[in-house]
Design a protein around this motif. Structure first.
Motif, PDB file in Angstrom:
ATOM      1  N   SER A  52       0.825  -1.217   0.000  1.00  0.00           N
ATOM      2  CA  SER A  52       0.000   0.000   0.000  1.00  0.00           C
ATOM      3  C   SER A  52       0.856   1.263   0.000  1.00  0.00           C
ATOM      4  CB  SER A  52      -0.954   0.007   1.193  1.00  0.00           C
ATOM      5  OG  SER A  52      -0.244   0.177   2.394  1.00  0.00           O
ATOM      6  N   ASP A  57      -0.966   2.644  -7.983  1.00  0.00           N
ATOM      7  CA  ASP A  57      -2.249   2.369  -8.602  1.00  0.00           C
ATOM      8  C   ASP A  57      -3.431   2.872  -7.776  1.00  0.00           C
ATOM      9  OD1 ASP A  57      -0.943   1.119 -10.684  1.00  0.00           O
ATOM     10  OD2 ASP A  57      -1.080  -0.860  -9.766  1.00  0.00           O
ATOM     11  N   PHE A  58      -3.229   3.012  -6.467  1.00  0.00           N
ATOM     12  CA  PHE A  58      -4.321   3.380  -5.577  1.00  0.00           C
ATOM     13  C   PHE A  58      -3.884   4.482  -4.632  1.00  0.00           C
ATOM     14  CE2 PHE A  58      -4.598  -1.254  -6.223  1.00  0.00           C
ATOM     15  CZ  PHE A  58      -5.779  -1.307  -6.940  1.00  0.00           C
ATOM     16  N   LEU A  91      -8.044  -2.485   0.083  1.00  0.00           N
ATOM     17  CA  LEU A  91      -7.463  -3.005  -1.158  1.00  0.00           C
ATOM     18  C   LEU A  91      -8.243  -4.157  -1.794  1.00  0.00           C
ATOM     19  CD1 LEU A  91      -3.680  -2.998  -0.204  1.00  0.00           C
ATOM     20  CD2 LEU A  91      -4.771  -1.600  -1.979  1.00  0.00           C
ATOM     21  N   SER A  94     -10.723  -3.326  -4.546  1.00  0.00           N
ATOM     22  CA  SER A  94      -9.987  -2.602  -5.584  1.00  0.00           C
ATOM     23  C   SER A  94      -9.159  -3.549  -6.442  1.00  0.00           C
ATOM     24  CB  SER A  94      -9.078  -1.549  -4.949  1.00  0.00           C
ATOM     25  OG  SER A  94      -9.841  -0.619  -4.228  1.00  0.00           O
ATOM     26  N   MET A 100     -12.079   1.892  -7.507  1.00  0.00           N
ATOM     27  CA  MET A 100     -11.456   2.849  -6.601  1.00  0.00           C
ATOM     28  C   MET A 100     -11.571   2.336  -5.167  1.00  0.00           C
ATOM     29  SD  MET A 100     -10.222   5.226  -8.461  1.00  0.00           S
ATOM     30  CE  MET A 100      -9.811   6.422  -7.219  1.00  0.00           C
ATOM     31  N   PRO A 101     -10.536   2.506  -4.372  1.00  0.00           N
ATOM     32  CA  PRO A 101     -10.601   2.072  -2.971  1.00  0.00           C
ATOM     33  C   PRO A 101     -11.666   2.840  -2.198  1.00  0.00           C
ATOM     34  CG  PRO A 101      -8.345   2.627  -3.601  1.00  0.00           C
ATOM     35  CD  PRO A 101      -9.235   3.071  -4.716  1.00  0.00           C
TER      36      PRO A 101
END
Length: 151
Positions: A52, A57-58, A91, A94, A100-101
């Motif tokens: 994370s 990407d997030f 996560l 996602s 989207m988270p």
């Protein structure tokens, strides 16, 4: 607890486990869901935390109330479990659905783990106690909506 979180994030960053694939992280998330508060899950949570931090990407929102505990003598592993469970919750959908988270997904997972840890490790969090009361009152969905929309 703030010191523990900072140390936790720095130590996980320093002890980089290499770039994990999305599928391997998803597998770790599913593994920790089976026994989320177990000591054996900590290394898996560390990889989820590391992912994370490193992923581009997030964008994952983290609020102090999610990891603030009243007893400052909480051990580092409890902090990893709480932080890791929140991130796993955020996560999972996602990664599975390429969406989207959602902060609420993380809160729901962390609340579940908090309840287990509360019994086993005698921890207390004002935020999660308020969520438990909101569950009992039937108003918890508005809390989740607030985090997903406004924060």
């Amino acid at each position: 607890m703030k010191k523990i979180l900072l140390f936790l994030l720095l130590s996980v960053s320093i002890l980089s486990f290499g770039t994990e694939s999305k599928q391997s992280i998803l597998k770790l998330i599913k593994d920790v869901e089976k026994n989320p508060a177990a000591e054996s899950s900590i290394s898996k949570y560390e990889k989820i935390i590391d992912f994370s931090i490193e992923t581009e990407d997030f964008e994952i929102k983290l609020y102090p109330e999610f990891i603030s505990l009243e007893n400052d003598n909480t051990d580092q592993n409890t902090g990893k479990i709480l932080l890791g469970s929140y991130l796993a919750g955020v996560l999972k959908n996602s990664l599975e659905k390429n969406t989207m988270p959602k902060t609420s997904d993380g809160i729901k997972q962390e609340l579940k783990v908090y309840k287990i840890l509360k019994k086993n490790r005698n921890i207390k969090s004002v935020f999660f106690e308020e969520l438990i009361n909101a569950e009992k009152a039937g108003t918890i969905s508005s809390v989740y909506e607030d985090y997903d929309k406004n924060k």
